[in-house]
Design a protein around this motif. Structure first.
Motif, PDB file in Angstrom:
ATOM      1  N   LYS A 208     -18.069  21.622 -37.197  1.00 61.91           N
ATOM      2  CA  LYS A 208     -17.477  20.357 -37.627  1.00 61.91           C
ATOM      3  C   LYS A 208     -16.017  20.262 -37.199  1.00 61.91           C
ATOM      4  CE  LYS A 208     -16.854  18.958 -41.743  1.00 61.91           C
ATOM      5  NZ  LYS A 208     -16.497  19.884 -42.767  1.00 61.91           N
ATOM      6  N   SER A 209     -15.276  21.359 -37.376  1.00 61.59           N
ATOM      7  CA  SER A 209     -13.824  21.292 -37.235  1.00 61.59           C
ATOM      8  C   SER A 209     -13.361  21.332 -35.784  1.00 61.59           C
ATOM      9  CB  SER A 209     -13.176  22.437 -38.021  1.00 61.59           C
ATOM     10  OG  SER A 209     -13.660  22.436 -39.339  1.00 61.59           O
ATOM     11  N   VAL A 210     -14.047  22.119 -34.938  1.00 62.17           N
ATOM     12  CA  VAL A 210     -13.612  22.202 -33.546  1.00 62.17           C
ATOM     13  C   VAL A 210     -13.773  20.838 -32.849  1.00 62.17           C
ATOM     14  CG1 VAL A 210     -14.007  23.338 -31.324  1.00 62.17           C
ATOM     15  CG2 VAL A 210     -13.988  24.685 -33.433  1.00 62.17           C
ATOM     16  N   PRO A 211     -14.924  20.172 -32.990  1.00 61.93           N
ATOM     17  CA  PRO A 211     -15.008  18.824 -32.401  1.00 61.93           C
ATOM     18  C   PRO A 211     -14.008  17.840 -33.014  1.00 61.93           C
ATOM     19  CG  PRO A 211     -17.207  19.646 -32.877  1.00 61.93           C
ATOM     20  CD  PRO A 211     -16.244  20.608 -33.500  1.00 61.93           C
ATOM     21  N   ALA A 212     -13.739  17.995 -34.302  1.00 62.06           N
ATOM     22  CA  ALA A 212     -12.758  17.092 -34.917  1.00 62.06           C
ATOM     23  C   ALA A 212     -11.379  17.318 -34.308  1.00 62.06           C
ATOM     24  CB  ALA A 212     -12.709  17.304 -36.431  1.00 62.06           C
ATOM     25  N   ALA A 213     -11.034  18.585 -34.046  1.00 64.23           N
ATOM     26  CA  ALA A 213      -9.726  18.889 -33.450  1.00 64.23           C
ATOM     27  C   ALA A 213      -9.642  18.319 -32.034  1.00 64.23           C
ATOM     28  CB  ALA A 213      -9.487  20.403 -33.430  1.00 64.23           C
ATOM     29  N   LEU A 214     -10.737  18.395 -31.297  1.00 65.11           N
ATOM     30  CA  LEU A 214     -10.746  17.850 -29.934  1.00 65.11           C
ATOM     31  C   LEU A 214     -10.589  16.326 -29.968  1.00 65.11           C
ATOM     32  CD1 LEU A 214     -11.272  18.513 -26.869  1.00 65.11           C
ATOM     33  CD2 LEU A 214     -13.579  17.694 -27.283  1.00 65.11           C
ATOM     34  N   GLY A 215     -11.372  15.677 -30.830  1.00 68.05           N
ATOM     35  CA  GLY A 215     -11.275  14.219 -30.943  1.00 68.05           C
ATOM     36  C   GLY A 215      -9.863  13.805 -31.312  1.00 68.05           C
ATOM     37  N   GLN A 216      -9.252  14.554 -32.227  1.00 71.06           N
ATOM     38  CA  GLN A 216      -7.906  14.223 -32.666  1.00 71.06           C
ATOM     39  C   GLN A 216      -6.889  14.434 -31.547  1.00 71.06           C
ATOM     40  OE1 GLN A 216      -6.703  12.624 -35.048  1.00 71.06           O
ATOM     41  NE2 GLN A 216      -4.535  13.169 -35.086  1.00 71.06           N
ATOM     42  N   CYS A 217      -7.096  15.448 -30.730  1.00 73.79           N
ATOM     43  CA  CYS A 217      -6.196  15.703 -29.597  1.00 73.79           C
ATOM     44  C   CYS A 217      -6.184  14.480 -28.665  1.00 73.79           C
ATOM     45  CB  CYS A 217      -6.644  16.971 -28.873  1.00 73.79           C
ATOM     46  SG  CYS A 217      -5.943  17.227 -27.248  1.00 73.79           S
ATOM     47  N   PHE A 218      -7.364  13.975 -28.335  1.00 74.51           N
ATOM     48  CA  PHE A 218      -7.433  12.796 -27.475  1.00 74.51           C
ATOM     49  C   PHE A 218      -6.882  11.551 -28.174  1.00 74.51           C
ATOM     50  CE2 PHE A 218     -10.217  15.378 -24.925  1.00 74.51           C
ATOM     51  CZ  PHE A 218      -9.972  14.919 -23.647  1.00 74.51           C
ATOM     52  N   PHE A 219      -7.268  11.394 -29.436  1.00 77.04           N
ATOM     53  CA  PHE A 219      -6.830  10.218 -30.182  1.00 77.04           C
ATOM     54  C   PHE A 219      -5.312  10.186 -30.286  1.00 77.04           C
ATOM     55  CE2 PHE A 219      -5.730   7.890 -34.016  1.00 77.04           C
ATOM     56  CZ  PHE A 219      -6.524   6.762 -33.927  1.00 77.04           C
ATOM     57  N   SER A 220      -4.753  11.326 -30.692  1.00 79.07           N
ATOM     58  CA  SER A 220      -3.323  11.358 -30.962  1.00 79.07           C
ATOM     59  C   SER A 220      -2.500  11.151 -29.701  1.00 79.07           C
ATOM     60  CB  SER A 220      -2.958  12.690 -31.626  1.00 79.07           C
ATOM     61  OG  SER A 220      -1.652  12.623 -32.119  1.00 79.07           O
ATOM     62  N   LEU A 221      -2.971  11.704 -28.588  1.00 81.37           N
ATOM     63  CA  LEU A 221      -2.209  11.546 -27.342  1.00 81.37           C
ATOM     64  C   LEU A 221      -2.599  10.272 -26.591  1.00 81.37           C
ATOM     65  CD1 LEU A 221      -2.124  15.224 -26.011  1.00 81.37           C
ATOM     66  CD2 LEU A 221      -0.310  13.975 -27.172  1.00 81.37           C
ATOM     67  N   SER A 222      -3.448   9.447 -27.176  1.00 79.36           N
ATOM     68  CA  SER A 222      -3.915   8.212 -26.515  1.00 79.36           C
ATOM     69  C   SER A 222      -4.565   8.508 -25.170  1.00 79.36           C
ATOM     70  CB  SER A 222      -2.773   7.210 -26.291  1.00 79.36           C
ATOM     71  OG  SER A 222      -2.040   6.985 -27.446  1.00 79.36           O
ATOM     72  N   LEU A 223      -5.332   9.578 -25.094  1.00 76.72           N
ATOM     73  CA  LEU A 223      -5.923   9.975 -23.818  1.00 76.72           C
ATOM     74  C   LEU A 223      -7.380   9.539 -23.720  1.00 76.72           C
ATOM     75  CD1 LEU A 223      -4.621  13.637 -23.439  1.00 76.72           C
ATOM     76  CD2 LEU A 223      -3.773  11.581 -22.303  1.00 76.72           C
ATOM     77  N   GLY A 224      -7.908   9.606 -22.506  1.00 78.89           N
ATOM     78  CA  GLY A 224      -9.329   9.372 -22.295  1.00 78.89           C
ATOM     79  C   GLY A 224      -9.721   7.912 -22.383  1.00 78.89           C
ATOM     80  N   MET A 225      -8.735   7.013 -22.349  1.00 79.05           N
ATOM     81  CA  MET A 225      -9.078   5.594 -22.423  1.00 79.05           C
ATOM     82  C   MET A 225      -8.174   4.751 -21.545  1.00 79.05           C
ATOM     83  SD  MET A 225      -7.535   4.801 -26.113  1.00 79.05           S
ATOM     84  CE  MET A 225      -8.039   6.392 -26.716  1.00 79.05           C
ATOM     85  N   GLY A 226      -7.392   5.425 -20.714  1.00 77.43           N
ATOM     86  CA  GLY A 226      -6.635   4.656 -19.740  1.00 77.43           C
ATOM     87  C   GLY A 226      -5.269   4.166 -20.190  1.00 77.43           C
ATOM     88  N   ALA A 227      -4.905   4.419 -21.458  1.00 81.25           N
ATOM     89  CA  ALA A 227      -3.584   3.956 -21.899  1.00 81.25           C
ATOM     90  C   ALA A 227      -2.493   4.613 -21.062  1.00 81.25           C
ATOM     91  CB  ALA A 227      -3.380   4.272 -23.375  1.00 81.25           C
ATOM     92  N   MET A 228      -2.636   5.903 -20.833  1.00 80.12           N
ATOM     93  CA  MET A 228      -1.593   6.614 -20.090  1.00 80.12           C
ATOM     94  C   MET A 228      -1.694   6.364 -18.578  1.00 80.12           C
ATOM     95  SD  MET A 228       0.429   7.892 -22.255  1.00 80.12           S
ATOM     96  CE  MET A 228       0.399   7.888 -24.041  1.00 80.12           C
ATOM     97  N   ILE A 229      -2.878   5.925 -18.131  1.00 73.35           N
ATOM     98  CA  ILE A 229      -2.989   5.492 -16.725  1.00 73.35           C
ATOM     99  C   ILE A 229      -2.137   4.240 -16.546  1.00 73.35           C
ATOM    100  CG2 ILE A 229      -4.549   4.623 -14.927  1.00 73.35           C
ATOM    101  CD1 ILE A 229      -6.786   6.277 -16.179  1.00 73.35           C
TER     102      ILE A 229
END
Ligand code: TRP
Length: 448
Positions: A208-229
């Motif tokens: 439960k926690s490892v996937p939550a940490a990964l999701g939060q890493c992407f969410f928090s850094l605004s990654l994986g959705m093109g915002a930083m592109i």
């Protein structure tokens, strides 16, 4: 920043850092990170999170900056330019902020409610659970969503200007709240929870926690959705990308840790359970402020700054979606804002009502509609989008191009090319895939 036909540029290097940090630092840091940490056992979750930031967050952010600055395009355009087969990743990159901003605005509405309730100290006695599931929350949601649309209508340049004032203020206020929190009697328990707790009973579970940490890493850094592109595409060619890709995550992680320092010592000092989930920041902090001199003032200030953090992020989320309809479908800014503003607000209202009796009883599989609205971006769209981006940069885009972009055609020294390549080609996609499979197995198991 300017319009997309004549691609604008950031006014200054510091302006870019603050705007990128303004996008990254939001409710994810001050609301979501502490509550995930509280639900997932503290220290062990923190370790996972920090590892993900270092081995995934920084390299992927650098990749997004390079892709954006190289192509000078929006995410869909950037993917299409490099390889047509990856266009669908660009489409995913639009769907993600669309879903996120819908529920983000709801939380933003809660923040406004807490601002108006703080001066009198009423916030400390609010029944959070009843409030978020009721119809009053819809009114505050509407107000927040209208603010976001209003700022977006004024154009994206307001993000840079606003971030310049709001970002430094957030850090200053956090420091004030931390000082109060860590000097409460019993506060050290909270620090132990964050930095030493390895009790397996405290909430950490691998699946439960490892996937939550990964999701939060992407969410928090605004990654994986093109915002930083998109942000990278506004950067000038002299800017040092590797430096920015470290500074932004560093600021973001500092803000998340500081929110932890502000909240956990107080949570433990007050004898509140750390695993209360989404209500943690809303239920705990008002109780802390209630106990401090001039607490009404500090409480109000805190929620005002939380509002700023939420606003800068929400504006940039909505901007990601409307830049798509403006570029691809030639909609005007106003038409885009009208249509997307209304549709995200309707979706947000559904999310809001899922917190109470009105829609909370309707389950699709194991979750309410609102649950899915958080689950799909965090656990599916962002990780998979990030993975496909790594695959595209590492395997499809010829490697000397991103390297030329990152080193400004050889003018700046970047000593970690080999490490970055290894991360983008191998480590990041494999790690994301592994975590995705762990989550899938856990999820399917929970259905059985
Ligand atoms: N990072 C933001 C936060 O922590 C949320 C967010 C996710 C975001 N993706 C984004 C903000 C894209 C702006 C653009 O609150």
């Amino acid at each position: 920043m300017g319009d997309n036909n004549k691609r604008g540029q950031w006014g200054s290097s510091i302006g870019f850092v603050l705007a990128a940090a303004g996008s990254a630092i939001g409710l994810g840091n001050i609301w979501k990170f502490p509550y995930l940490l509280g639900q997932n056992g503290g220290f062990l979750f923190l370790i996972c999170y920090l590892i993900f930031i270092a081995v995934l967050g920084i390299p992927v952010m650098l990749g997004e900056f390079a892709l954006g600055r190289r192509t000078q395009l929006n995410p869909l355009g950037a993917y299409r330019k490099i390889d047509k087969r990856f266009s669908f990743v660009g489409v995913m990159a639009i769907l993600t902020p669309f879903l996120i901003v819908s529920y983000y605005n709801v939380i933003g509405g809660w923040v406004i409610k807490y601002i108006v309730s703080s001066p009198t100290g009423a916030a400390a006695n609010l029944d959070f659970g009843a409030f978020i599931g009721g119809t009053e929350a819809l009114v505050w949601h509407l107000i927040f969503a209208a603010l976001v649309v209003f700022f977006c209508a004024k154009g994206a340049s307001s993000i840079e200007a606003a971030s310049k004032v709001m970002m430094p203020s957030i850090f200053i206020i956090l420091i004030v709240v931390i000082i109060r929190s860590v000097t409460l009697p019993g506060a050290t328990e909270g620090l132990k929870f964050m930095f030493a707790n390895t009790d397996p009973e405290a909430g950490f579970s691998f699946a439960k926690s490892v996937p939550a940490a990964l999701g939060q890493c992407f969410f928090s850094l605004s990654l994986g959705m093109g915002a930083m592109i998109t942000y990278g595409s506004y950067l000038n060619k002299q800017e040092n990308l590797p430096k920015q890709a470290i500074v932004v995550p560093l600021l973001d992680t500092s803000a998340a840790l500081m929110a932890g320092f502000a909240i956990f010592p107080a949570v433990f000092a007050m004898g509140i359970e750390p695993n209360s989930g989404a209500g943690l920041a809303f239920m705990t902090l008002p109780k802390v402020f209630e106990k401090m001199p001039a607490g009404g003032l500090f409480g109000t200030l805190f929620f005002v700054l939380l509002l700023f953090a939420a606003l800068t992020s929400a504006i940039s989320l909505l901007e990601c979606t409307i830049s798509f309809t403006m570029d691809e479908w030639n909609w005007s800014r106003n038409k885009s804002l009208a249509i997307l503003g209304v549709s995200t607000t309707v979706l947000g209202a559904i999310y809001s009502l899922c917190n109470g009796s009105i829609l909370g009883g309707i389950m699709i599989g194991p979750m309410t509609i609102g649950g899915w609205m958080e689950f799909i971006p965090d656990y599916i769209l962002m990780p998979i989008g990030g993975m496909l981006m790594c695959i595209m940069i590492g395997w499809v885009w010829k490697f000397d191009e991103p390297i030329r972009e990152i080193t400004n055609d050889g003018r700046i020294k970047f000593s970690y090319i080999a490490i970055w390549k290894a991360c983008i080609k191998w480590l990041s996609p494999l790690l994301i895939l592994a975590v995705f499979i762990i989550k899938l197995v856990e999820f399917l198991g929970s259905l059985a």
